[in-house]
Design a protein around this motif. Structure first.
Motif, PDB file in Angstrom:
ATOM      1  N   UNK A  91      -5.065   0.663   7.475  1.00 10.95           N
ATOM      2  CA  UNK A  91      -4.803   1.041   6.375  1.00 10.95           C
ATOM      3  C   UNK A  91      -4.179  -0.150   5.659  1.00 10.95           C
ATOM      4  N   UNK A  92      -3.620   0.116   4.397  1.00 14.81           N
ATOM      5  CA  UNK A  92      -2.811  -1.182   3.659  1.00 14.81           C
ATOM      6  C   UNK A  92      -1.547  -1.297   4.382  1.00 14.81           C
ATOM      7  N   UNK A  93      -0.979  -2.636   4.171  1.00 18.93           N
ATOM      8  CA  UNK A  93       0.184  -3.113   4.820  1.00 18.93           C
ATOM      9  C   UNK A  93       1.375  -2.448   4.402  1.00 18.93           C
ATOM     10  N   UNK A  95       4.431  -2.605   3.400  1.00 21.92           N
ATOM     11  CA  UNK A  95       5.213  -2.650   2.447  1.00 21.92           C
ATOM     12  C   UNK A  95       4.607  -2.583   0.823  1.00 21.92           C
ATOM     13  N   UNK A  96       3.507  -1.858   1.004  1.00 26.54           N
ATOM     14  CA  UNK A  96       2.823  -1.560  -0.333  1.00 26.54           C
ATOM     15  C   UNK A  96       3.436  -0.383  -0.666  1.00 26.54           C
ATOM     16  N   UNK A 100       0.785   0.294  -6.146  1.00 24.50           N
ATOM     17  CA  UNK A 100       0.043  -1.059  -5.736  1.00 24.50           C
ATOM     18  C   UNK A 100      -1.191  -0.848  -4.766  1.00 24.50           C
ATOM     19  N   UNK A 103      -3.585   0.242  -7.631  1.00 18.22           N
ATOM     20  CA  UNK A 103      -4.117  -1.250  -8.408  1.00 18.22           C
ATOM     21  C   UNK A 103      -4.981  -1.822  -7.607  1.00 18.22           C
ATOM     22  N   UNK A 104      -5.107  -2.143  -6.282  1.00 14.54           N
ATOM     23  CA  UNK A 104      -6.062  -2.691  -5.561  1.00 14.54           C
ATOM     24  C   UNK A 104      -7.404  -1.719  -5.771  1.00 14.54           C
ATOM     25  N   UNK A 105      -7.210  -0.558  -5.576  1.00 18.08           N
ATOM     26  CA  UNK A 105      -8.342   0.065  -5.063  1.00 18.08           C
ATOM     27  C   UNK A 105      -9.351   0.299  -6.608  1.00 18.08           C
ATOM     28  N   UNK A 133       5.982   2.150   4.284  1.00 19.59           N
ATOM     29  CA  UNK A 133       6.605   2.297   5.520  1.00 19.59           C
ATOM     30  C   UNK A 133       7.760   3.317   5.812  1.00 19.59           C
ATOM     31  N   UNK A 147      -5.789   8.962  -1.811  1.00 20.13           N
ATOM     32  CA  UNK A 147      -6.436   7.487  -2.195  1.00 20.13           C
ATOM     33  C   UNK A 147      -8.101   7.662  -1.890  1.00 20.13           C
TER      34      UNK A 147
END
Lengths: 290, 235
Positions: A91-93, A95-96, A100, A103-105, A133, A147
């Protein structure tokens, strides 16, 4: 983005893959357009391997994979634009925030829909600004699903998506899948150990065991054909092996899984047959044959 | 925007988000440490401090982003999206490249400001940043390939080991050389000439351009090899 005119969302032919001491043996099944298929099997049966092969995360040894009636070639990135997936791994890091991630996807998916993503977050009661987290396992599962659904995929590949979800969230999740399937161009392949959920929403069930395909059938037909015959050990020994698919010996006698209820009722008119749930089918199939 | 470029941009954006905290920390570190050097140090201390900061940041930041991604198994997730393995690798190398170049550019600005403020000898420091950037790009070509192949933990150790091989080899060779050969080599090298050469701006500039081109070349070769490796990799 929606592309119609295909019959099967997934079509696997003689799919083989081996690594270490595990082998996926000649798996063939089809997921027709507009349906939900449940993938069941014990741990290590090959469910995740099958999904990873469809997503090209693993390379197949032999066999064919067709998605939306098109052969899966290369690394399948183009066909993945029509697929949304939820896997346990990766998955994503942490902290995102969901915002955010969106925004990436947005840059990765041509069909990304911000409005729909916001709706899904609202529906799942997830804050777009909350760090990943800080989310519970169940909330992360919901976020992963949001997502996966936001780009309006035509096929959802879900590997154990409801593990960690409470009953209310699970129910919400199943409702969402049923809504998704209202569009007849959308299909779902769902691997889960929660067989009651699968009974509720699936059109097809594919059962894998030890890397081999046991069956891939319509759910309604399975529940109609299979039955449990509870009898004494002596009665069980009178049965011929072709009349049952599995059995379990217990203190009082034997639970026998009958694979053709109608035929069995004719040959054994006095026998009392109980309906077989998916869980019973799985459990009794898993028993060693005589 | 073309979808392929757009996806690479999305992947770069993911790295920027990953590094948000680290960037803040490094910026604060840069301001405090750089400021302290300006206040108390002379020109030579400035040069070494700025070059050192540039090296540390340029190597560490992209590696941190890479490690965060590896920890969360981001690549596993990214490959379930309409992203090819090639795009994933290219974005990783672009991220290393842009990070190194941007930090070097930022350092260059600081050096130029120091020159304007009259701290002297800024020209050579500015040119030496070219060499530093080239070396850093070379390091990224080793680190990225090693981390892709062996994972974040083992990959770093292996990359450090690989980087240590040439100097260690040279040291061992010198140690093993017969005394006569060693002294004849040392006597043939004119340190004065070498110092004079490195003090000349044109020589440093040429050396810098060479280092930069070599760094870009190594990074490109490493990227191609990693792409090939990733095509075969299973997740």
């Amino acid at each position: 983005m929606k592309q119609i005119s295909y019959e099967n969302a997934i079509q696997l032919e003689d799919l083989c893959k081996s690594f270490g001491d595990f082998q996926l043996n000649h798996i063939s099944f089809s997921l027709p357009r507009g349906t939900i298929m449940g993938l069941i099997g014990e741990n290590g049966a090959g469910k995740t391997t099958t999904i990873k092969l469809i997503l090209s995360l693993l390379h197949r040894d032999s066999g064919d994979i067709r998605l939306f009636d098109q052969p899966l070639a290369g690394d399948g990135a183009k066909l993945r634009s029509r697929i949304g997936s939820v896997l346990d791994q990766g998955f994503f890091y942490e902290e995102l925030t969901p915002k955010q991630m969106a925004n990436v996807l947005r840059h990765c998916h041509a069909g990304w829909d911000d409005g729909y993503f916001s709706q899904l977050l609202e529906r799942f009661q997830l804050s777009p600004e909350k760090c990943c987290k800080a989310l519970s396992r169940g909330m992360k599962a919901k976020l992963k699903l949001a997502l996966a659904m936001a780009p309006h995929p035509q096929l959802l590949l879900l590997d154990e998506p409801t593990s960690g979800l409470d009953p209310v969230a699970r129910s919400q999740f199943l409702d969402l899948l049923q809504e998704f399937i209202q569009d007849e161009n959308c299909s779902v392949l769902l691997s889960s150990h929660i067989t009651s959920d699968l009974e509720r929403i699936t059109d097809y069930i594919t059962y894998l065991r030890g890397g081999s395909l046991i069956f891939s059938e319509e759910t309604s037909r399975l529940l109609e054909c299979f039955a449990v015959y509870r009898c004494g050990w002596e009665d069980f020994q009178l049965l011929s092996p072709h009349q049952y698919a599995g059995y379990r010996k217990n203190t009082f006698g034997c639970d026998v899984l009958i694979s053709n209820r109608k035929e069995f009722s004719i040959s054994h008119p006095d026998a009392v047959l109980d309906p077989a749930s998916l869980e019973t089918i799985m459990t009794l199939f898993a028993q060693p044959a005589l | 925007m073309n979808m392929q470029f757009s996806a690479v941009f999305g992947l770069l954006l993911n790295d920027i988000y990953n590094l948000k905290k680290s960037l803040r920390f490094f910026l604060a570190f840069f301001i405090v440490y750089g400021g302290a050097v300006f206040l108390v140090g002379g020109s030579s201390q400035q040069s070494s401090a700025i070059t050192m900061l540039t090296s540390v940041m340029s190597v560490t930041l992209p590696l941190s982003a890479f490690s965060y991604n590896q920890t969360s198994q981001w690549e596993h997730y990214a490959l379930t999206l309409p992203i090819s393995r090639r795009q994933l690798v290219i974005s990783r190398y672009l991220s290393s490249f842009f990070c190194s170049v941007l930090i070097s550019f930022f350092s260059l600005l600081v050096v130029l400001i120091s020159g304007v403020m009259g701290y002297g000898e800024w020209e050579t420091t500015a040119l030496s940043l070219l060499i530093v950037t080239g070396v850093i790009l070379f390091l990224h070509s080793i680190f990225n390939a090693a981390i892709y192949r062996f994972g974040s933990e083992r990959g770093r150790i292996i990359a450090f080991a690989v980087c240590a091989v040439p100097p260690l080899f040279a040291a061992v060779m010198v140690k093993l050389m017969p005394e006569q050969v060693r002294s004849s080599i040392i006597s043939s090298v004119s340190f004065q000439k070498m110092y004079a050469l490195l003090s000349s701006e044109s020589a440093v500039f040429l050396l810098g351009i060479f280092a930069l081109l070599l760094g870009v070349f190594c990074l490109s070769v490493s990227c191609v090899l990693t792409c090939r490796y990733m095509e075969r990799k299973e997740f």
